[in-house]
Design a protein around this motif. Sequence first.
Motif, PDB file in Angstrom:
ATOM      1  N   SER A   1       0.830  -1.213   0.000  1.00  0.00           N
ATOM      2  CA  SER A   1       0.000   0.000   0.000  1.00  0.00           C
ATOM      3  C   SER A   1       0.858   1.254   0.000  1.00  0.00           C
TER       4      SER A   1
ATOM      5  N   ARG B   1       0.973   3.847  -3.221  1.00  0.00           N
ATOM      6  CA  ARG B   1       0.548   5.237  -3.058  1.00  0.00           C
ATOM      7  C   ARG B   1       1.663   6.219  -3.394  1.00  0.00           C
TER       8      ARG B   1
ATOM      9  N   ASP C   1      -8.436   1.298   4.769  1.00  0.00           N
ATOM     10  CA  ASP C   1      -7.988   2.388   3.914  1.00  0.00           C
ATOM     11  C   ASP C   1      -6.748   1.929   3.154  1.00  0.00           C
TER      12      ASP C   1
ATOM     13  N   PRO D   1      -5.118   0.834  -0.996  1.00  0.00           N
ATOM     14  CA  PRO D   1      -5.345   0.909  -2.438  1.00  0.00           C
ATOM     15  C   PRO D   1      -6.115  -0.290  -2.977  1.00  0.00           C
TER      16      PRO D   1
ATOM     17  N   ASP E   1      -9.741   0.378  -2.238  1.00  0.00           N
ATOM     18  CA  ASP E   1     -10.292   1.408  -3.123  1.00  0.00           C
ATOM     19  C   ASP E   1     -10.613   0.830  -4.501  1.00  0.00           C
TER      20      ASP E   1
ATOM     21  N   ARG F   1     -13.423  -2.090  -4.338  1.00  0.00           N
ATOM     22  CA  ARG F   1     -14.771  -1.557  -4.126  1.00  0.00           C
ATOM     23  C   ARG F   1     -15.250  -0.792  -5.345  1.00  0.00           C
ATOM     24  N   ALA F   2     -14.351  -0.082  -6.003  1.00  0.00           N
ATOM     25  CA  ALA F   2     -14.741   0.654  -7.215  1.00  0.00           C
ATOM     26  C   ALA F   2     -15.174  -0.305  -8.315  1.00  0.00           C
TER      27      ALA F   2
ATOM     28  N   THR G   1     -19.542  -1.553   3.546  1.00  0.00           N
ATOM     29  CA  THR G   1     -18.387  -1.918   4.359  1.00  0.00           C
ATOM     30  C   THR G   1     -18.843  -2.447   5.712  1.00  0.00           C
TER      31      THR G   1
END
Length: 332
Positions: A232, A236, A279, A281, A284, A287-288, A300
């Motif tokens: 992660s 990032r 939290d 990547p 993110d 889920r997207a 969640t």
Amino acid sequence: MELFLGMDVGGSRSRAAVVDGSGRLCGTAEGPGGNPVSHPPDQAFRALAGAIRAVLHDVPAAAVRSAVVGMAGVGPMQLPAMSADLADLADAVGLPCRPTVVGDVIVAFAAGTAEPDGTVLIAGTGATAARITGRERTAGTDGHGWLVGDTGSAFWLGQRAVRAALAALDGRGAATSLLGGVAEALLGTGAGDPVPETVLNADARADTAERIVHAVHAGPPIALARLAPLVSIAARAGDAVAGGIVAEAASLLVADVDPIRDPGERTPIVVAGSVVAGDTPVADLTRARLAARWPGCVVTAGDAARAAAWLAAARSVPPGRAAELHATILGT
């Protein structure tokens, strides 16, 4: 006063919660891992007994009307023996009811929704997906353990980080900041040590690789899960190798859901576990991608111990009241 007890029992920790008939939280407790699949039975049930006694410290055990215990790795073959052992444990701690044992997927799903049907995707140390029908698991994918499965999990991410570091060292793979992170985590390299990315000498690179391999094999394989945050951090920061690992993990986790969910389905998809509910990547992106295919369905998960307590209470109240209790207990 009627009380309802819930427990979320894992390999690393056991968590308990007690609520009353109005949904008010009356107590919480946490203890060592109490999963008999991961620990010797005597050790596991000592941990469970300790957590139950702790959560009931300020409330009467005799008032507990129902109890639900969620455990990973508990299937039909283990349930009879597990239920019998928990009945003995209930007697030992003064519970008037026999706890009901359910799989961790049932509790994780309930931690996100009061609905009886839907899908749950769990990615923490391990990874699995399940179809839930009437609050029962009716189909599932993966969850096969680190040796042959759990793709996209924290273990999988940690293992990929080490592989990427070793590949960067011996020239099979691209340069990556994961090398420095892995070396720091496993070897404890500090400011006075050579930064692995800058070590150009072939012997030094070989020595670093050997030390990394030795450190990995010196501990239990599942310990690689603790390296997952390195992916992660690197992703990032724009590291291409780490970004590729993130993208692959998200693809694998979405692929876990595909076989057990219809394309136009509108039931909830609950995501749980540090990898997909935190939290990160991977969370993110996963889920997207799920939301793009099933708009408005991704939820969640909340606190699993409270969800288990809600499951215990839901067995004793009408369906409409159960949904109200869910909102009170879990804030949904």
